[in-house]
Write a protein that holds these residues in place. Structure first.
Motif, PDB file in Angstrom:
ATOM      1  N   SER A  34       2.737  -7.125 -16.220  1.00 19.47           N
ATOM      2  CA  SER A  34       1.285  -8.177 -16.421  1.00 19.47           C
ATOM      3  C   SER A  34       2.281  -9.845 -15.562  1.00 19.47           C
ATOM      4  O   SER A  34       2.018 -10.733 -14.813  1.00 19.47           O
ATOM      5  N   LEU A  35       3.928  -9.679 -15.891  1.00 17.05           N
ATOM      6  CA  LEU A  35       4.630 -10.626 -15.684  1.00 17.05           C
ATOM      7  C   LEU A  35       4.531 -10.662 -14.282  1.00 17.05           C
ATOM      8  O   LEU A  35       4.825 -11.660 -13.070  1.00 17.05           O
ATOM      9  N   VAL A  36       5.403  -9.934 -13.541  1.00 15.06           N
ATOM     10  CA  VAL A  36       4.970  -9.427 -12.254  1.00 15.06           C
ATOM     11  C   VAL A  36       3.705 -10.155 -11.161  1.00 15.06           C
ATOM     12  O   VAL A  36       3.962 -10.768 -10.410  1.00 15.06           O
ATOM     13  N   ALA A  37       3.120  -9.130 -11.367  1.00  9.92           N
ATOM     14  CA  ALA A  37       1.501  -9.431 -11.137  1.00  9.92           C
ATOM     15  C   ALA A  37       1.235 -11.218 -11.474  1.00  9.92           C
ATOM     16  O   ALA A  37       0.473 -11.916  -9.810  1.00  9.92           O
TER      17      ALA A  37
ATOM     18  N   ALA B 201      -0.281   4.529 -11.576  1.00 14.27           N
ATOM     19  CA  ALA B 201       0.522   3.276 -11.716  1.00 14.27           C
ATOM     20  C   ALA B 201       1.644   2.958 -10.895  1.00 14.27           C
ATOM     21  O   ALA B 201       2.067   2.124 -10.406  1.00 14.27           O
ATOM     22  N   ALA B 202       2.298   4.706 -11.061  1.00 15.06           N
ATOM     23  CA  ALA B 202       4.227   4.658 -10.724  1.00 15.06           C
ATOM     24  C   ALA B 202       4.216   4.367  -9.682  1.00 15.06           C
ATOM     25  O   ALA B 202       4.657   4.050  -8.882  1.00 15.06           O
ATOM     26  N   ALA B 203       2.793   4.672  -9.017  1.00 15.55           N
ATOM     27  CA  ALA B 203       2.750   4.966  -7.473  1.00 15.55           C
ATOM     28  C   ALA B 203       2.532   3.797  -6.721  1.00 15.55           C
ATOM     29  O   ALA B 203       2.863   3.577  -5.547  1.00 15.55           O
ATOM     30  N   SER B 204       1.821   3.360  -7.541  1.00 19.81           N
ATOM     31  CA  SER B 204       1.465   1.447  -6.549  1.00 19.81           C
ATOM     32  C   SER B 204       2.056   0.726  -6.507  1.00 19.81           C
ATOM     33  O   SER B 204       2.350   0.238  -6.288  1.00 19.81           O
ATOM     34  N   ILE B 205       3.323   1.065  -8.325  1.00 18.06           N
ATOM     35  CA  ILE B 205       4.806   0.177  -8.403  1.00 18.06           C
ATOM     36  C   ILE B 205       5.243   0.422  -7.317  1.00 18.06           C
ATOM     37  O   ILE B 205       6.020  -0.228  -6.751  1.00 18.06           O
TER      38      ILE B 205
ATOM     39  N   ILE C  10       1.528 -12.032   4.546  1.00 12.99           N
ATOM     40  CA  ILE C  10       0.206 -10.990   4.971  1.00 12.99           C
ATOM     41  C   ILE C  10       1.014 -10.095   3.840  1.00 12.99           C
ATOM     42  O   ILE C  10       0.179  -9.183   2.665  1.00 12.99           O
ATOM     43  N   TRP C  11       2.181  -8.925   4.002  1.00 11.89           N
ATOM     44  CA  TRP C  11       3.175  -8.120   3.479  1.00 11.89           C
ATOM     45  C   TRP C  11       2.655  -8.557   2.107  1.00 11.89           C
ATOM     46  O   TRP C  11       2.611  -7.929   0.814  1.00 11.89           O
ATOM     47  N   HIS C  12       3.207 -10.051   1.255  1.00 11.93           N
ATOM     48  CA  HIS C  12       2.664 -11.033   0.262  1.00 11.93           C
ATOM     49  C   HIS C  12       1.896 -10.486  -0.326  1.00 11.93           C
ATOM     50  O   HIS C  12       1.530  -9.633  -1.235  1.00 11.93           O
ATOM     51  N   GLN C  13       0.116 -10.910  -0.133  1.00  9.10           N
ATOM     52  CA  GLN C  13      -0.581  -9.986   0.121  1.00  9.10           C
ATOM     53  C   GLN C  13      -1.666  -8.444  -0.379  1.00  9.10           C
ATOM     54  O   GLN C  13      -1.551  -7.851  -1.664  1.00  9.10           O
TER      55      GLN C  13
ATOM     56  N   ALA D  14      -1.942  -6.695  -4.086  1.00  7.16           N
ATOM     57  CA  ALA D  14      -2.635  -5.614  -4.591  1.00  7.16           C
ATOM     58  C   ALA D  14      -2.228  -4.027  -5.278  1.00  7.16           C
ATOM     59  O   ALA D  14      -2.402  -4.308  -5.345  1.00  7.16           O
ATOM     60  N   ALA D  15      -1.491  -3.877  -4.486  1.00  5.13           N
ATOM     61  CA  ALA D  15      -0.530  -2.903  -4.962  1.00  5.13           C
ATOM     62  C   ALA D  15      -0.376  -3.240  -6.764  1.00  5.13           C
ATOM     63  O   ALA D  15      -0.075  -2.195  -7.499  1.00  5.13           O
ATOM     64  N   THR D  16      -0.093  -4.296  -6.781  1.00 10.42           N
ATOM     65  CA  THR D  16       0.668  -4.735  -8.488  1.00 10.42           C
ATOM     66  C   THR D  16      -0.368  -4.903  -9.470  1.00 10.42           C
ATOM     67  O   THR D  16      -0.302  -4.560 -10.482  1.00 10.42           O
ATOM     68  N   LEU D  17      -1.310  -5.230  -8.833  1.00 11.78           N
ATOM     69  CA  LEU D  17      -2.167  -5.991  -8.875  1.00 11.78           C
ATOM     70  C   LEU D  17      -3.566  -4.439  -9.748  1.00 11.78           C
ATOM     71  O   LEU D  17      -4.217  -3.682 -10.495  1.00 11.78           O
ATOM     72  N   ALA D  18      -2.913  -3.184  -8.323  1.00 10.52           N
ATOM     73  CA  ALA D  18      -3.721  -1.756  -9.265  1.00 10.52           C
ATOM     74  C   ALA D  18      -2.589  -0.928 -10.292  1.00 10.52           C
ATOM     75  O   ALA D  18      -3.603  -0.413 -10.941  1.00 10.52           O
TER      76      ALA D  18
END
Length: 156
Positions: A18-21, A87-91, A130-133, A137-141
């Protein structure tokens, strides 16, 4: 898996992701870098890199480790295990974007001053954005998958 150990790991992993996202979301909504003057962009971006470039990846790595521990603890229950692994894969996806794309751009921008911007600097800035977005998205997922995994895990 409802012991104090697993509950603490779940809480800590949720707090870290949550802090990272939240930090990434704050950058996305709080900084409209295309609207900044070149001098402001360089100053703001370099300040953020100095303060976040090591901290956020370290927090994400700690979260990844905790999520993998949760996956091991739930290895005999398919639903939470699958969600923890997703979740791990998204991180990992967010981390790879950061390490392979955003951080190299950060290293370039850290060499810039308002009076020494390279030609095409705005294209580099826009690519970073663009890559930040995408990593946001990956971190929110990852956060949503982790929340779902914990909810399902706590019912099992």
């Amino acid at each position: 898996m409802h012991g104090i150990f697993s509950t603490l790991i779940q809480a800590l992993s949720l707090m870290l992701v949550s802090l990272v996202a939240g930090a990434m979301f704050g950058i996305w909504r709080g900084y409209q870098i295309a609207d900044y003057s070149p001098a402001t962009f360089v100053e703001v971006h370099n300040g953020a890199v100095r303060n976040l470039n090591a901290l956020l990846p370290a927090m994400a790595m700690a979260c990844l480790a905790l999520v993998l521990v949760l996956a091991v603890l739930s290895r005999h229950r398919v639903a939470p295990l699958s969600l923890y692994l997703l979740a791990a894969a998204s991180i990992v996806v967010g981390g790879l974007i950061t390490r392979l794309i955003n951080q190299p751009i950060n290293a370039q921008v850290m060499t810039w001053t308002a009076s020494s911007l390279p030609s095409g600097w705005a294209d580099i800035r826009d690519a970073w954005w663009i890559w930040h977005q995408r990593r946001l998205a990956a971190t929110l997922a990852a956060e949503m998958l982790l929340i779902a995994a914990i909810f399902i895990d706590r019912k099992a």
